[in-house]
Design an enzyme around this catalytic site. Sequence first.
Site, PDB file in Angstrom:
ATOM      1  N   SER A 109       0.829  -1.201   0.000  1.00  0.00           N
ATOM      2  CA  SER A 109       0.000   0.000   0.000  1.00  0.00           C
ATOM      3  C   SER A 109       0.867   1.256   0.000  1.00  0.00           C
ATOM      4  O   SER A 109       1.945   1.282   0.595  1.00  0.00           O
ATOM      5  CB  SER A 109      -0.932   0.015   1.208  1.00  0.00           C
ATOM      6  OG  SER A 109      -0.207  -0.042   2.399  1.00  0.00           O
TER       7      SER A 109
ATOM      8  N   ARG B 188     -10.863   2.158  18.712  1.00  0.00           N
ATOM      9  CA  ARG B 188     -10.811   1.548  17.391  1.00  0.00           C
ATOM     10  C   ARG B 188     -11.747   0.336  17.309  1.00  0.00           C
ATOM     11  O   ARG B 188     -11.642  -0.595  18.103  1.00  0.00           O
ATOM     12  CB  ARG B 188      -9.365   1.141  17.134  1.00  0.00           C
ATOM     13  CG  ARG B 188      -9.139   0.292  15.961  1.00  0.00           C
ATOM     14  CD  ARG B 188      -9.122   1.104  14.693  1.00  0.00           C
ATOM     15  NE  ARG B 188      -8.882   0.217  13.593  1.00  0.00           N
ATOM     16  CZ  ARG B 188      -8.001   0.435  12.641  1.00  0.00           C
ATOM     17  NH1 ARG B 188      -7.289   1.536  12.656  1.00  0.00           N
ATOM     18  NH2 ARG B 188      -7.849  -0.422  11.676  1.00  0.00           N
TER      19      ARG B 188
ATOM     20  N   TRP C 165      -9.677 -12.673  10.426  1.00  0.00           N
ATOM     21  CA  TRP C 165     -10.267 -11.348  10.620  1.00  0.00           C
ATOM     22  C   TRP C 165     -11.729 -11.290  10.189  1.00  0.00           C
ATOM     23  O   TRP C 165     -12.267 -10.232   9.933  1.00  0.00           O
ATOM     24  CB  TRP C 165      -9.389 -10.287   9.927  1.00  0.00           C
ATOM     25  CG  TRP C 165      -8.034 -10.181  10.585  1.00  0.00           C
ATOM     26  CD1 TRP C 165      -7.640 -10.783  11.751  1.00  0.00           C
ATOM     27  CD2 TRP C 165      -6.898  -9.439  10.133  1.00  0.00           C
ATOM     28  NE1 TRP C 165      -6.333 -10.463  12.042  1.00  0.00           N
ATOM     29  CE2 TRP C 165      -5.844  -9.640  11.070  1.00  0.00           C
ATOM     30  CE3 TRP C 165      -6.651  -8.616   9.028  1.00  0.00           C
ATOM     31  CZ2 TRP C 165      -4.589  -9.070  10.933  1.00  0.00           C
ATOM     32  CZ3 TRP C 165      -5.384  -8.039   8.906  1.00  0.00           C
ATOM     33  CH2 TRP C 165      -4.377  -8.254   9.841  1.00  0.00           C
TER      34      TRP C 165
ATOM     35  N   HIS D 150       4.208 -11.744   3.264  1.00  0.00           N
ATOM     36  CA  HIS D 150       4.585 -10.682   4.201  1.00  0.00           C
ATOM     37  C   HIS D 150       3.947 -10.975   5.548  1.00  0.00           C
ATOM     38  O   HIS D 150       2.802 -11.407   5.620  1.00  0.00           O
ATOM     39  CB  HIS D 150       4.105  -9.327   3.678  1.00  0.00           C
ATOM     40  CG  HIS D 150       4.149  -8.254   4.717  1.00  0.00           C
ATOM     41  ND1 HIS D 150       5.334  -7.727   5.181  1.00  0.00           N
ATOM     42  CD2 HIS D 150       3.159  -7.644   5.426  1.00  0.00           C
ATOM     43  CE1 HIS D 150       5.065  -6.828   6.120  1.00  0.00           C
ATOM     44  NE2 HIS D 150       3.764  -6.764   6.287  1.00  0.00           N
TER      45      HIS D 150
ATOM     46  N   HIS E 275       5.457   2.834  11.298  1.00  0.00           N
ATOM     47  CA  HIS E 275       4.429   3.264  12.252  1.00  0.00           C
ATOM     48  C   HIS E 275       4.589   4.706  12.701  1.00  0.00           C
ATOM     49  O   HIS E 275       3.766   5.209  13.454  1.00  0.00           O
ATOM     50  CB  HIS E 275       4.401   2.333  13.467  1.00  0.00           C
ATOM     51  CG  HIS E 275       4.078   0.917  13.085  1.00  0.00           C
ATOM     52  ND1 HIS E 275       5.049   0.010  12.733  1.00  0.00           N
ATOM     53  CD2 HIS E 275       2.904   0.276  12.950  1.00  0.00           C
ATOM     54  CE1 HIS E 275       4.479  -1.135  12.420  1.00  0.00           C
ATOM     55  NE2 HIS E 275       3.178  -1.004  12.538  1.00  0.00           N
TER      56      HIS E 275
HETATM   57  N1  GLN Z   1      -0.096  -5.373   1.540  1.00  0.00           N
HETATM   58  C1  GLN Z   1      -0.584  -4.785   2.735  1.00  0.00           C
HETATM   59  C2  GLN Z   1      -0.219  -3.310   2.784  1.00  0.00           C
HETATM   60  O1  GLN Z   1       0.811  -2.966   2.323  1.00  0.00           O
HETATM   61  C3  GLN Z   1      -0.033  -5.477   3.959  1.00  0.00           C
HETATM   62  C4  GLN Z   1      -0.648  -4.954   5.228  1.00  0.00           C
HETATM   63  C5  GLN Z   1      -0.253  -5.696   6.475  1.00  0.00           C
HETATM   64  O2  GLN Z   1       0.694  -6.433   6.513  1.00  0.00           O
HETATM   65  N2  GLN Z   1      -0.952  -5.515   7.553  1.00  0.00           N
HETATM   66  O3  GLN Z   1      -0.934  -2.491   3.291  1.00  0.00           O
HETATM   67 ZN    ZN Z   2       2.577  -5.702   7.566  1.00  0.00          ZN
END
Ligand code: GLN
Ligand code: ZN
Length: 761
Positions: free
Chosen positions: A437, A519, A565, A645, A698
């Site tokens: 993203s 949240r 989720w 990932h 972050h």
């Molecule tokens: N592909 C997603 C992003 O880049 C991965 C998000 C995640 O690992 N929480 O937003």
């Molecule tokens: Zn991530």
Amino acid sequence: MAVPTVTTSHPNKLKTANLGFPRMGQQRELKFALEGFWSGKRSAEDLALTAKTLRAEHWLLQRAAGIDFIPSNDFSLYDQVLDALVLIGATPERFGAGPVTLDRYFAMARNSQEQTAMEMTKWFDTNYHYLVPEWSAGITFQVDTTKILCEVREARALGIETRPVLIGPLTLLLLGKGVDGLDRLTLLPKAITAYREVLAQLNAECVDWVQIDEPILATDLPDGAADAFRTAYAALTKSPVKLMLTTYFDAIGDNLPLAVSLGTAGIHVDTVRAPEQLTPVVAALNATQVLSVGCVEGRNIWLTNFSHASSLLSAAVAALGAHRVIVAPSSSLLHVPQNLRGESKLPARLRGWLRFAEEKIAEVVALASFDSDAGAANAVAIADREAAETTVNPAVRSQLAALVASDFSRAIPYADRTAIQRAELGLPLFPTTTIGSFPQTANVRKHRAAHKHGHETTEEYEAFLRSAIEDCVRQQESIGLDVLVHGEFERNDMVEYFAAFLDGFTFTENGWVQSYGSRCVKPPIIYGDVARPEPMTVKWTEYARSLTSRPMKGMLTGPITILQWSFVRNDIPRQQTAWQIALALRDEVRDLEAAGIRIIQVDEPALREGLPLRRADWDRYLGWAVDAFKLATSGVDNATQIHTHMCYCEFDDILPSIAALDADVISMETARSQMELLEAFRAYGYPNEIGPGVYDIHSPRVPGTAEMTRLLDLALQVLKPEQIWVNPDCGLKTRGWDETMHALRNMCQAALHLRSSSQVM
Ligand code: GLN
Ligand code: ZN
């Protein structure tokens, strides 16, 4: 279906309890009050009033429903674990001492310019996050019962006697982290003194029962914990206040003799997750202990099977007598939305199978009275769900039944694939990429909302997305990244986006569940077999690919993350649903490949979250979870490179399973821990390629090239140069464009340094 015969044998209604109520409010009033307060738009008095009004509403509706044991102190302005620390005065020293003001309370919970908040992690295997206690050797305990007594009194003013909820001392200690390696149990004597004081004050307030939550009893206890339990409860049970020792989320299992020996006035067990434990628990109780049977699921949204629940209750009543049995949800209802009234768009038939918090409370009451009308209505609804053809997709079922071993693995091993992929992709050493993203700016969100609400036509919205993708591609080219992405602008959320395309999923309008603080998330509901009627991501990825000569990476969310989720169905095993999602993703992966996408990333950040609470159950889960990923990803050509990932947690203890995913490349969150994780990969001898995150996404902070080069040097000490990819920790959607461009340029510089100084070149 016959109404359970127990109806006539138990004319007396059993007592009923609730263990905790969702606190946000039907319209998420608490969220808006909190966020208004944080931004300075609403006063502390305003926030307090909203909170008080919500508590009153929730107590009154539980009383009106007929609940006998109504909880108090289950409410929280942020988190019940933080509240427990405030109660015993054991908040981390780094936030100051003395009574906790509202500002200090939120400083511990939320990051600010001045200070990092407490760490947050998952509450057992739920999607709720709590603040992690910090146990340092010198920590002092200073009891402050203001909140708990205030709630008891508030309810009393409404004519309601409550059963306050406490997080038990062992669960609280063991969920925290020992600072500088401190053995958390060394703080036990201080904790016992504090809890005794709390109970004494509750006793002085004429509180009769306390619900003391020790869900840690449903896990494998660390060394010393059993003795610590005995010491603690020998002291706590001296109080005249009766304790309901409350466990949930799994069986008490081998901790049963311990739990019973603690001598509390009652024990609560989860008979939804572990119905088989009812018999041994009933047999183990001492002659006076009361049993609270958690037979209405507190953490999922399906109706209870009354026939099953009633037979459990009947067995308990037969052995113990009606006066010693209480009917309750399995856990706090914090994990489900408040009620179905807010849902006007759910298909009527599906709605008949759903129960949110208020409806679950009604189920508890109906079960306790062995109400034959309710039993008959329940049997009709259960039968309707079982018979529904909408939940079964015969094509998917036969596809699953026909799977063979080769569907779960790539044609040739990684060692052979990598040479083919290198030739195909022509990437330099230390290739640079991102996690998917790019910034979801206010403008992106504005267009999405406008399209959703019909203010923007699909043509207009798609034209906007194309321009956003094109911009994003050009920016990545200008930065000099090697493997590009389209930016994920069309996605609101990494699960919801996919769920909206898939059969078997549905959405609520108001089904909010607290994730942490203010949240909330609105998990999709998986109610039927999952299938993919049409491609989900191909259009955008293919468009992005057409704009550049550099490799374009396709981005998908993995089967386990989609499963974890969502609210999952309880009528087939989770494994089956995971594999159905995997089959749908397998088709998507193949379609991407056919569209010329030679690198495809399947994100599985939630792989570890699905782990069962007990170690003994890990292998089974990991086996089918890894297979789900492989089913989704192994249908491609040798030359197509599969990435995955992971983030949010430690992976050391599941490394063999991560290796078993056999992804060609894995990118991971490692920057904040200074690449610590990599040592585990080295020790394990992880064979495939790794992109250890070189900067923490972050925060808006832009790390310099030197800093990232240093991290990469650390990586080079434990990995072979050919194994290393260069990328940020996670997706960039929460960042702004300026800082992103700057940081990525620095990152690419770091890769260039490495290339020029690397001997392998
Ligand atoms: N592909 C997603 C992003 O880049 C991965 C998000 C995640 O690992 N929480 O937003
Ligand atoms: Zn991530």
